[in-house]
Motif scaffolding. Structure first.
Motif, PDB file in Angstrom:
ATOM      1  N   ASP A 178       0.841  -1.199   0.000  1.00  0.00           N
ATOM      2  CA  ASP A 178       0.000   0.000   0.000  1.00  0.00           C
ATOM      3  C   ASP A 178       0.876   1.248   0.000  1.00  0.00           C
ATOM      4  OD1 ASP A 178      -2.386   1.399  -0.023  1.00  0.00           O
ATOM      5  OD2 ASP A 178      -2.513   1.510   2.153  1.00  0.00           O
ATOM      6  N   ASN A 197       1.597   5.214   0.728  1.00  0.00           N
ATOM      7  CA  ASN A 197       1.219   6.187   1.751  1.00  0.00           C
ATOM      8  C   ASN A 197       0.525   7.371   1.081  1.00  0.00           C
ATOM      9  OD1 ASN A 197       0.986   7.958   3.886  1.00  0.00           O
ATOM     10  ND2 ASN A 197       3.073   7.628   4.633  1.00  0.00           N
ATOM     11  N   VAL A 235       4.277   0.530   2.384  1.00  0.00           N
ATOM     12  CA  VAL A 235       4.325  -0.446   3.457  1.00  0.00           C
ATOM     13  C   VAL A 235       3.742  -1.748   2.917  1.00  0.00           C
ATOM     14  CG1 VAL A 235       2.065   0.171   4.402  1.00  0.00           C
ATOM     15  CG2 VAL A 235       3.777  -0.878   5.886  1.00  0.00           C
ATOM     16  N   TYR A 271       8.656  -1.499   5.312  1.00  0.00           N
ATOM     17  CA  TYR A 271       8.300  -0.305   4.538  1.00  0.00           C
ATOM     18  C   TYR A 271       9.513   0.160   3.734  1.00  0.00           C
ATOM     19  CZ  TYR A 271      10.637   3.373   7.296  1.00  0.00           C
ATOM     20  OH  TYR A 271      11.559   4.196   7.888  1.00  0.00           O
ATOM     21  N   ILE A 298      -2.954  -4.600   4.710  1.00  0.00           N
ATOM     22  CA  ILE A 298      -2.357  -3.540   5.508  1.00  0.00           C
ATOM     23  C   ILE A 298      -2.799  -2.206   4.924  1.00  0.00           C
ATOM     24  CG2 ILE A 298      -0.197  -3.522   4.167  1.00  0.00           C
ATOM     25  CD1 ILE A 298       1.213  -2.932   6.896  1.00  0.00           C
ATOM     26  N   ILE A 299      -3.169  -1.259   5.800  1.00  0.00           N
ATOM     27  CA  ILE A 299      -3.736   0.023   5.388  1.00  0.00           C
ATOM     28  C   ILE A 299      -3.096   1.128   6.213  1.00  0.00           C
ATOM     29  CG2 ILE A 299      -5.857   1.411   5.237  1.00  0.00           C
ATOM     30  CD1 ILE A 299      -7.442  -1.107   4.895  1.00  0.00           C
ATOM     31  N   TRP A 300      -2.825   2.256   5.554  1.00  0.00           N
ATOM     32  CA  TRP A 300      -2.327   3.445   6.243  1.00  0.00           C
ATOM     33  C   TRP A 300      -3.474   4.114   7.003  1.00  0.00           C
ATOM     34  CZ3 TRP A 300       2.739   4.698   6.616  1.00  0.00           C
ATOM     35  CH2 TRP A 300       3.619   4.132   5.699  1.00  0.00           C
ATOM     36  N   ASP A 306       1.458   6.023  10.580  1.00  0.00           N
ATOM     37  CA  ASP A 306       0.747   4.939  11.257  1.00  0.00           C
ATOM     38  C   ASP A 306       0.027   4.057  10.242  1.00  0.00           C
ATOM     39  OD1 ASP A 306       1.534   5.922  13.715  1.00  0.00           O
ATOM     40  OD2 ASP A 306      -0.215   7.228  13.897  1.00  0.00           O
ATOM     41  N   ALA A 307       0.058   2.756  10.511  1.00  0.00           N
ATOM     42  CA  ALA A 307      -0.633   1.767   9.672  1.00  0.00           C
ATOM     43  C   ALA A 307      -1.105   0.638  10.563  1.00  0.00           C
ATOM     44  CB  ALA A 307       0.278   1.244   8.569  1.00  0.00           C
ATOM     45  N   SER A 341      -2.459  -3.717  10.338  1.00  0.00           N
ATOM     46  CA  SER A 341      -2.437  -4.905   9.493  1.00  0.00           C
ATOM     47  C   SER A 341      -3.325  -5.987  10.096  1.00  0.00           C
ATOM     48  CB  SER A 341      -1.002  -5.434   9.345  1.00  0.00           C
ATOM     49  OG  SER A 341      -0.459  -5.747  10.616  1.00  0.00           O
ATOM     50  N   TRP A 352      -1.337  -2.586  15.157  1.00  0.00           N
ATOM     51  CA  TRP A 352      -1.086  -1.211  14.739  1.00  0.00           C
ATOM     52  C   TRP A 352       0.417  -0.941  14.796  1.00  0.00           C
ATOM     53  CZ3 TRP A 352      -5.554  -2.772  16.850  1.00  0.00           C
ATOM     54  CH2 TRP A 352      -6.746  -2.278  16.309  1.00  0.00           C
TER      55      TRP A 352
END
Length: 670
Positions: free
Chosen positions: A223, A225, A233, A243, A269-271, A279-280, A282, A291
């Protein structure tokens, strides 16, 4: 392009040089026909000769060498300084500027360039080359075109051993780049010579990736940023998080430790929306949501165990497959699980048990896609098993809209970022379906065969014009969507909002009805339990005892009926013996009478016998019918009571005698 082929050969290999000149035709040899040779030949008349009227042609194929382009960059630094001047030294540059400004040629050059620049500035102020002259006029609606999509490029995995495209992510600025994660998710199918690399492609150059990402383990998800377009990341097959900064090269800047990472592959996984943009979070099939802060990857900042019992037990946790986070709802997020449940969570809850708010159950298998509608965040899309479903946060029992069951398994789906009524789905048979719920709900608006192998990942560009599909053999197909599916239609938002609201109300009414039915059934079951308890308290027989007693009575009555019939047969036999004795006595008396008396006695006896036989037969018939009727009524009553005792345990079994049968009505007869 000019094609040239050069032959290289020595002069001696060409032979004698040819000298051509212009001259008239000459007869060198004249051979007259020899008639004697005609005897050696047979004349054939008529003669058939095949001719080809069409022109003979040959076909040749030429495979030209593929043109490969390569992107390179140049860093420009401040120039124009003499060699003895260091541009980084402030004192030297200031001293040199003062020296140049005192030069007469510098002043003359500035005066000449000043007049030209003044003319250009005045001209630019007088005429705006970017001015739009027709922006106030109404746009004439064009004729509605048929939905379509066309293939722009295909990005193939450059490795010999092909891997599945497991994740796609568009570059946030301009969307001219596409990050593709490659991995083999089949259990124990990964070979030793399989590459772990993933790539970033330029959508205009499918020949060579722009950048290679080299993780420790194959990437399952990736993903960009949204706040920093140089940062990515990714989640690995071994559970680690890493990352990259594209300005630093192919190697990851930092990755998490094995001990503090997931135990299973990281599927999503998401920001997160934060002030720092670092911060992300998963999700993995090990049942955890972690987190992370990329500035400190040694351990996660927070953990959540997806235990439906809200006890935090990792053994009972639900395996996570998909994640959903909406920036407008910073505290809420949703998780799609392997068991077909969607778990709605609240990150800011005080205790881990309160973080799991509710669940939505509607799929028979893993939920591979989960996404909120970008225009209506309360409605979200899920894909699992053979259907795609649209949900409302207010309805927990069922989805408000769903597609019919497809012939092939659905693997991914996403909403259109520009049209609230359009979403895309991909299937295992290589088909891409485009759905427009305003146009029709039962069938897709457009179905397109992208490739022959299964499709596993899907991602739409932010402007909605381009769509990327990843296949099982590592091919990423870039498609261009027609303007009709990538342009917001008139009143589309209001129509979709009305549709979602109408379907939500309908499901609420159905849910309330189902709740009433469940309450009635619950009250009935409680009432039946109370009745059973009361009967037990009063000393009444249980349903099993009633059934056993009814069976015993039934068999005893059958035995008594058999014995009664045997006694009747014995009585008939005794009666026949008595009648034989009377006949003998009458015969002796008959021999001693005169003829007239014999005739009178004979007629009298025959008449009496006939009357007795008639009445005997009549009586037997009536008795037989009465016995059969009584027996059938008794059997029916017993069987009926037995059936009532089985179906309705609270119904008492009546005692029915042979001659005092009374018809009964129970709850199953009403």
């Amino acid at each position: 392009m000019e094609i040239v082929h050069i032959y290289t050969k020595q002069r001696s290999d060409f032979g004698l040089q040819c000298n051509f000149c212009d001259r008239p035709a000459e007869l060198l040899v004249d051979i007259p026909p020899d008639l004697s040779l005609a005897a050696n030949f047979l004349q054939r008349d008529p003669g058939d000769v095949a001719t080809q009227c069409s022109q003979e042609m040959s076909e040749h194929e030429v495979n030209t060498e593929r043109f490969e382009s390569e992107s390179r960059g140049i860093n420009h630094v401040e120039g124009g300084w003499p060699k003895d001047i260091n541009p980084l030294e402030m004192e030297q540059t200031i001293r040199f500027r003062k020296k140049v400004e005192k030069d007469d040629s510098y002043v003359n050059s500035i005066l000449q360039l000043g007049s030209i620049m003044e003319h250009c500035i005045k001209q630019n102020n007088a005429i705006g080359i970017y001015q739009e002259y027709f922006e106030d006029e109404e746009v004439v609606e064009e004729a509605q075109e048929q939905p379509s999509a066309k293939t722009i490029n295909v990005f193939r995995d450059p490795n010999e051993v092909k891997r599945t495209v497991t994740s796609l992510s568009w570059h946030p600025d301009g969307s001219r780049k596409l990050a593709v994660a490659y991995s083999c998710l089949e259990f124990q199918k990964a070979s030793k010579d399989m590459s772990c690399d993933s790539y970033i492609w330029d959508i205009e150059n499918p020949n060579k990736p722009e950048l290679t990402l080299k993780p420790v383990s194959p990437l399952v998800c990736l993903d960009y940023n949204p706040k920093d377009s140089h940062t990515l990341v990714g989640g690995s097959y071994n559970g680690q998080i890493a990352y990259w900064d594209t300005r630093r090269g192919s190697q990851p800047v930092e990755f998490s430790s094995i001990e503090q990472s997931h135990r299973d592959p990281v599927y999503k996984i998401i920001w997160l929306q934060s002030k720092t943009g670092t911060d992300a979070f998963s999700a993995s099939t090990d049942g955890q949501v972690l987190w992370w802060d990329i500035r400190k990857m040694s351990e996660p900042t927070e953990r959540l165990v997806l235990d439906p019992n809200k006890e935090g037990n990792l053994d009972n946790a639900l395996g996570a497959i998909s994640l959903e986070f909406e920036a407008t709802m910073p505290t809420k997020f949703m998780v799609g699980t392997e068991q077909g449940l969607v778990v709605s969570c609240n990150r800011k809850a005080k205790t881990p048990a309160e973080k799991i708010v509710c669940t939505y159950d509607g799929h028979h298998g893993p939920i591979y896609a989960l996404q909120r509608n970008p225009f209506f965040p309360k409605n979200f899309l899920t894909v699992g098993d053979w259907t795609a479903r649209i949900w409302s946060e207010d309805i927990k029992e069922s989805s408000i809209m769903w597609t019919k069951y497809q012939m092939s398994y659905l693997t991914d789906a996403c909403w259109s970022p520009v049209r609230p009524s359009v979403f895309f789905t991909i299937k295992m048979d290589g088909m891409l379906d485009v759905w427009d719920i305003l146009f029709k709900q039962n069938d897709p608006t457009l179905s397109l065969k992208v490739c022959d192998e299964a499709l596993y990942s899907l991602q739409v560009q932010d402007n909605g014009c381009f769509l990327a599909c990843g296949s099982q053999l590592g091919n990423t197909t870039l498609l261009e969507i027609c303007p009709g599916l990538s342009t917001l239609q008139r009143n589309e938002k209001s129509l979709v909002a009305a549709m979602f609201e109408r379907e939500t109300k309908r499901e609420k009414i159905l849910e309330a009805r189902q709740r009433e039915i469940r309450l009635k059934e619950r009250s009935r079951s409680e009432q039946s339990r109370e009745d059973e308890n009361n009967r037990e308290a009063d000393g009444e027989e249980s349903p099993e005892q009633l059934i056993a007693r009814a069976e015993a009575e039934f068999y005893s009555m059958v035995d008594s009926e058999i014995k009664r019939r045997e006694k009747e047969e014995e009585k008939h036999m005794e009666k026949d013996v008595c009648e034989e004795k009377e006949v003998k006595d009458e015969a002796e008396l008959y021999l001693s009478m005169s003829r007239v008396q014999k005739l009178r006695v004979f007629v009298h006896q025959r008449l009496n016998v006939a009357v007795e036989e008639i009445f005997g037969v009549f009586e037997k018939t009536i008795t037989k019918y009465e016995q059969e009727a009584a027996l059938s009524q008794e059997v029916i009553a017993r069987q009926h009571a037995l059936l009532c005792a089985v179906l309705k345990p609270q119904t008492q079994i009546p005692t029915v005698g042979l001659y005092n049968f009374k018809p009964l009505l129970c709850m199953c007869c009403v």
